[in-house]
Design an enzyme around this catalytic site. Structure first.
Site, mmCIF file in Angstrom:
data_model
loop_
_atom_site.group_PDB
_atom_site.id
_atom_site.type_symbol
_atom_site.label_atom_id
_atom_site.label_comp_id
_atom_site.label_asym_id
_atom_site.label_seq_id
_atom_site.Cartn_x
_atom_site.Cartn_y
_atom_site.Cartn_z
ATOM 1 N N LYS A 13 11.353 29.157 36.651
ATOM 2 C CA LYS A 13 11.710 29.316 38.073
ATOM 3 C C LYS A 13 10.846 28.422 38.968
ATOM 4 O O LYS A 13 11.357 27.753 39.854
ATOM 5 C CB LYS A 13 11.535 30.781 38.504
ATOM 6 C CG LYS A 13 12.469 31.741 37.808
ATOM 7 C CD LYS A 13 12.372 33.150 38.374
ATOM 8 C CE LYS A 13 11.021 33.805 38.180
ATOM 9 N NZ LYS A 13 10.657 34.045 36.783
ATOM 10 N N ARG A 88 12.208 41.836 43.275
ATOM 11 C CA ARG A 88 12.006 42.150 41.859
ATOM 12 C C ARG A 88 12.824 43.357 41.431
ATOM 13 O O ARG A 88 13.013 43.604 40.248
ATOM 14 C CB ARG A 88 10.529 42.457 41.589
ATOM 15 C CG ARG A 88 9.682 41.224 41.386
ATOM 16 C CD ARG A 88 8.235 41.595 41.156
ATOM 17 N NE ARG A 88 7.377 40.417 41.285
ATOM 18 C CZ ARG A 88 6.951 39.697 40.270
ATOM 19 N NH1 ARG A 88 7.279 40.022 39.041
ATOM 20 N NH2 ARG A 88 6.186 38.651 40.464
ATOM 21 N N ARG A 123 1.943 28.427 24.843
ATOM 22 C CA ARG A 123 1.313 27.748 25.981
ATOM 23 C C ARG A 123 -0.210 27.851 25.886
ATOM 24 O O ARG A 123 -0.752 28.874 25.527
ATOM 25 C CB ARG A 123 1.808 28.416 27.282
ATOM 26 C CG ARG A 123 1.468 27.656 28.530
ATOM 27 C CD ARG A 123 2.352 28.059 29.687
ATOM 28 N NE ARG A 123 2.232 29.464 30.072
ATOM 29 C CZ ARG A 123 2.905 29.998 31.098
ATOM 30 N NH1 ARG A 123 3.726 29.254 31.807
ATOM 31 N NH2 ARG A 123 2.763 31.276 31.399
ATOM 32 N N ARG A 156 -3.853 32.182 27.738
ATOM 33 C CA ARG A 156 -4.066 33.184 28.789
ATOM 34 C C ARG A 156 -3.621 34.558 28.286
ATOM 35 O O ARG A 156 -2.715 34.658 27.462
ATOM 36 C CB ARG A 156 -3.235 32.828 30.025
ATOM 37 C CG ARG A 156 -3.750 31.621 30.771
ATOM 38 C CD ARG A 156 -2.952 31.321 32.023
ATOM 39 N NE ARG A 156 -1.781 32.178 32.211
ATOM 40 C CZ ARG A 156 -0.769 31.906 33.018
ATOM 41 N NH1 ARG A 156 -0.767 30.794 33.697
ATOM 42 N NH2 ARG A 156 0.256 32.724 33.148
ATOM 43 N N ARG A 167 6.121 42.039 29.383
ATOM 44 C CA ARG A 167 6.634 41.431 30.619
ATOM 45 C C ARG A 167 8.160 41.299 30.568
ATOM 46 O O ARG A 167 8.846 41.490 31.571
ATOM 47 C CB ARG A 167 5.995 40.054 30.836
ATOM 48 C CG ARG A 167 4.519 40.139 31.246
ATOM 49 C CD ARG A 167 3.843 38.781 31.191
ATOM 50 N NE ARG A 167 4.264 37.914 32.281
ATOM 51 C CZ ARG A 167 4.096 36.592 32.283
ATOM 52 N NH1 ARG A 167 3.538 35.984 31.249
ATOM 53 N NH2 ARG A 167 4.479 35.865 33.315
#
Length: 210
Positions: A13, A88, A123, A156, A167
């Site tokens: 996004k 959200r 990542r 992370r 998530r």
């Protein structure tokens, strides 16, 4: 044009918002950024948000909507804007409507959970300069070392497999129902996963009639 970007965490996004913003000349409004800015500037609603954040509580919808209203009243939003990170939930979407904030297009980036999990868990972020890499699609020249500054690359907490799964669960239960909400209003546009950033953006511009 008034646009919302919907999509799971890691769907791209932020990247797409940046490109659309540049092409259409309208600002991207990321909830996280405006929340931090309002807190920093000490606006009345920013101070209200800060009291919740300091107590480790979620900032209530009405405060978030108030901060968005404040931001949308600024002159650079007169020709349109892109919302990223809000609404959200359906409750937030209804609150935006009550405040007279309506949208021309709601873009839903449709990417499968498997692709997102591979994207996020692979990542790596540089501890020193914040540059990001991916172990498969964009690896550093030297394993775990940043090409730019020589800093150490780390994963992370947000990108750990169990966090990513959680998530995604939250997204499916709380945010995904927004697709049906906006479909009912005739403004939902589904953006298929075309693999690359440029291909996806070309599809978005086509869907927006640009």
């Amino acid at each position: 044009m008034k646009i919302i970007l919907l999509g799971a965490p890691g769907a791209g996004k932020g990247t797409q918002a940046e490109i659309i913003s540049r092409k259409l000349g309208i600002p991207t409004i990321s909830t996280g950024n405006i929340l931090r800015a309002a807190v920093k500037e000490g606006t009345p609603i920013g101070l209200q948000a800060k009291s919740y954040m300091d107590a480790g509580k979620l900032v209530p919808d009405e405060v978030i909507i108030g901060i968005i209203q404040e931001r949308l009243a600024q002159p650079d939003c007169a020709g349109g804007f892109i919302l990223d990170g809000v609404p959200r939930t359906i409750a937030q979407a209804e609150a935006l409507e009550r405040h007279g904030i309506n949208f021309d297009a709601v873009l839903s980036l449709e990417i499968s959970d498997d692709v997102i999990e591979a994207r996020l868990t692979g990542r790596r972020t540089c501890h020193a300069c914040g540059a990001t890499y991916h172990v498969v699609t964009a690896p550093p020249q030297k394993e775990d070392i940043c090409d730019k500054c020589g800093g150490v690359l780390e994963q992370r907490k947000d990108d750990l497999p169990e966090t990513v799964k959680h998530r995604l669960e939250v997204y499916h239960s709380e945010t995904e129902p927004l697709k049906g909400f906006y479909e009912g209003k005739g403004v939902l546009k589904r953006v298929p996963d075309l693999g690359g950033i440029d291909e996806t953006n070309a599809k978005i511009m086509e869907l927006l009639g640009k």
